[in-house]
Motif scaffolding. Sequence first.
Motif, PDB file in Angstrom:
ATOM      1  N   GLN A  93      39.889-128.793  96.557  1.00  0.00           N
ATOM      2  CA  GLN A  93      38.590-129.239  96.044  1.00  0.00           C
ATOM      3  C   GLN A  93      37.812-130.001  97.111  1.00  0.00           C
ATOM      4  OE1 GLN A  93      40.101-131.421  92.684  1.00  0.00           O
ATOM      5  NE2 GLN A  93      39.776-129.717  91.258  1.00  0.00           N
TER       6      GLN A  93
ATOM      7  N   GLU B 183      22.945-120.644  94.974  1.00  0.00           N
ATOM      8  CA  GLU B 183      24.020-120.113  94.146  1.00  0.00           C
ATOM      9  C   GLU B 183      25.317-120.887  94.403  1.00  0.00           C
ATOM     10  OE1 GLU B 183      26.280-118.132  91.479  1.00  0.00           O
ATOM     11  OE2 GLU B 183      24.092-118.173  91.658  1.00  0.00           O
TER      12      GLU B 183
ATOM     13  N   ARG C 269      25.175-123.947  92.466  1.00  0.00           N
ATOM     14  CA  ARG C 269      25.409-123.728  91.038  1.00  0.00           C
ATOM     15  C   ARG C 269      26.905-123.591  90.745  1.00  0.00           C
ATOM     16  NH1 ARG C 269      20.341-121.032  91.452  1.00  0.00           N
ATOM     17  NH2 ARG C 269      21.313-119.077  92.139  1.00  0.00           N
ATOM     18  N   ARG C 270      27.648-122.899  91.621  1.00  0.00           N
ATOM     19  CA  ARG C 270      29.102-122.754  91.414  1.00  0.00           C
ATOM     20  C   ARG C 270      29.799-124.110  91.481  1.00  0.00           C
ATOM     21  NH1 ARG C 270      28.786-118.480  95.139  1.00  0.00           N
ATOM     22  NH2 ARG C 270      30.045-119.682  96.628  1.00  0.00           N
TER      23      ARG C 270
ATOM     24  N   SER D 123      28.461-127.029  91.030  1.00  0.00           N
ATOM     25  CA  SER D 123      28.009-127.936  89.958  1.00  0.00           C
ATOM     26  C   SER D 123      28.747-127.673  88.655  1.00  0.00           C
ATOM     27  CB  SER D 123      26.492-127.800  89.759  1.00  0.00           C
ATOM     28  OG  SER D 123      26.165-126.513  89.258  1.00  0.00           O
ATOM     29  N   ARG D 124      29.131-126.409  88.436  1.00  0.00           N
ATOM     30  CA  ARG D 124      29.893-126.112  87.217  1.00  0.00           C
ATOM     31  C   ARG D 124      31.272-126.756  87.241  1.00  0.00           C
ATOM     32  NH1 ARG D 124      27.285-120.947  87.687  1.00  0.00           N
ATOM     33  NH2 ARG D 124      29.049-120.098  88.880  1.00  0.00           N
ATOM     34  N   LYS D 125      31.822-127.004  88.445  1.00  0.00           N
ATOM     35  CA  LYS D 125      33.173-127.570  88.575  1.00  0.00           C
ATOM     36  C   LYS D 125      33.172-129.070  88.832  1.00  0.00           C
ATOM     37  CE  LYS D 125      34.589-124.564  91.768  1.00  0.00           C
ATOM     38  NZ  LYS D 125      35.535-123.899  92.700  1.00  0.00           N
ATOM     39  N   TYR D 126      32.191-129.540  89.569  1.00  0.00           N
ATOM     40  CA  TYR D 126      32.299-130.912  90.073  1.00  0.00           C
ATOM     41  C   TYR D 126      31.177-131.853  89.660  1.00  0.00           C
ATOM     42  CZ  TYR D 126      35.451-128.287  93.121  1.00  0.00           C
ATOM     43  OH  TYR D 126      36.431-127.458  93.595  1.00  0.00           O
TER      44      TYR D 126
ATOM     45  N   GLU E 202      26.688-132.043  88.037  1.00  0.00           N
ATOM     46  CA  GLU E 202      25.407-131.344  87.910  1.00  0.00           C
ATOM     47  C   GLU E 202      24.458-131.625  89.055  1.00  0.00           C
ATOM     48  OE1 GLU E 202      23.821-132.361  84.139  1.00  0.00           O
ATOM     49  OE2 GLU E 202      25.364-131.281  83.013  1.00  0.00           O
TER      50      GLU E 202
END
Length: 557
Positions: free
Chosen positions: A191, A303, A306-307, A309-312, A314
């Motif tokens: 991560q 993009e 966006r990937r 932000s979905r995990k870590y 906004e």
Amino acid sequence: MLRSLTIRNVALIDDLTVEFGPGLNVLTGETGAGKSIILEALMLALGKRAAADYIRTGAEKAVIEAVFAVQEVPQCLAESGIELEEGHLFFRRELYRQGKSLCRVNGHAVPLSLCREAAEELVEFLIQGEEQALLTPAKQLAVLDAYAGLGRLAGEVERLYRRWHAAREKAAAAAGAARARAREADTLRYQIAEIDRAAFRPGEIEELLREREWLLNAVRLTELGARARAFLTGEDHAAVESVGEAAAILAEIAKYREEMGYYAQALREAVALIVEAARELERLTDRAEHDPRRLDLVEERLELFRRLSRKYGETVEAILRFRAEAAAALETLVREEETTAGLEAEAERWLSEWQAAAARLQEGREEAARRLERAVEEELARLAMERTSFRITFAPVAQVPNPRGLQEVEFLFSPNPGEPLKPLSRIASGGEAIRTLFALKVLTAAADKVGTLFLDEVDTGISGRALEAVASRLNLLAARRQVLCITHQAVVAARGAVHYVITKEIAAGRAVVRVAPVSGAARVAEIARLVGGSPETAAEHARVLLESDGQVTPETT
């Protein structure tokens, strides 16, 4: 030592207090008089498990109190915050008919297990059948260590074992979680690396969104820019020239009308602003041409955001905050791995120290074993077992490390010439085992820290010269510690510094046990009863026994 024992409503005793003295205290009485009740009561006071049938018929509660004079509090009691009261420990046991039981030491309620643990440092009980305790490997090791003066080193070996065991348990628990920690650490490293590769900075997404909008409208914006520049500096509209000429005219007028100078200056500044705007529009139109490649790069960057932000998180700030928290968690995991390694190293260190101490202990035990063998044979010879062979053998223990050391011991015994040496537990008769136990007690008395030894008819089955020797050795034991001895033997009873007679009487239609000290003629009569035979001969024998031990004068009747 045991100062006093108070018993209320136990078996056949309604209310009884016995005061004990130093040296040899003997208790005698007819068979069935209740001598064993005294022993049982003391054991109850010191935490022995009890049933309701110990309580005297008709009573709802039994109470036993034992008072000990000691130099220091047993370690287990000290750890529970119990202190001496003027050099004494007061044990109080209460038994209730409904099954409840309460134990107190110096007023503090304590569990029975703690009472029993403390009692091991205060009283040693040797009763019929209890000589079997000598036949266990642990007890035999303790006897050898006491004789050799190795108690402190043996305690060190046990302490080092406990420390090794505790460190090993911690290391094993930590290692058990190592695989889960490794998986978690790998996840955190991935991560952190993913966020670091993206390398987003605060405010970047807003910039990319603006650039994306610009690139999507590049053709239209280029046209608008070109038109605006044409209005400002183009050939057809030449706003800059018109304004410049107007500024010159106003400057001429200002020579005659001073207030127009302000406007002339303003128009000159407007000319400069128009020129700067035209230049900026030129640069804008040159840069704003449609660039699909740059637009693709911007879209890819958005993009990626966006990937992530979905995990870590906004926002970029939230993603960076997640990264900081992951780094802190990873650092903690690394420290835990280091701690696990440290615990394993600590366990190895304690094991190394245990091995060194156990080796010294084993060396001391082997040297002392040879001396103890000779000493026991000499002592048994004094107890009419002249031709007994006694040997101590060593055998490796099944589990190393352990609390006791590198090897176990076993006492081997042969009471008759020509018979092979066999384990004491398999060959010794009751009398032989008792005399062997006496021999070991005499040899280890100086090192024994337990203040009171309680013997219950351990001289049963011994007679003649051997009995005289046992009585003599009892005196030797009593010179170093308090000895309480229940006996049926006149020879032993005559050696007592204090003599108690236990009787059973009938009072108000019920049997009651009484204990009373005897001296003078009363003691002669009790010794004579133990001797048996004709009253005159028995009394004469009793006086001889007491006179030989300095207990009475020839004039005592």
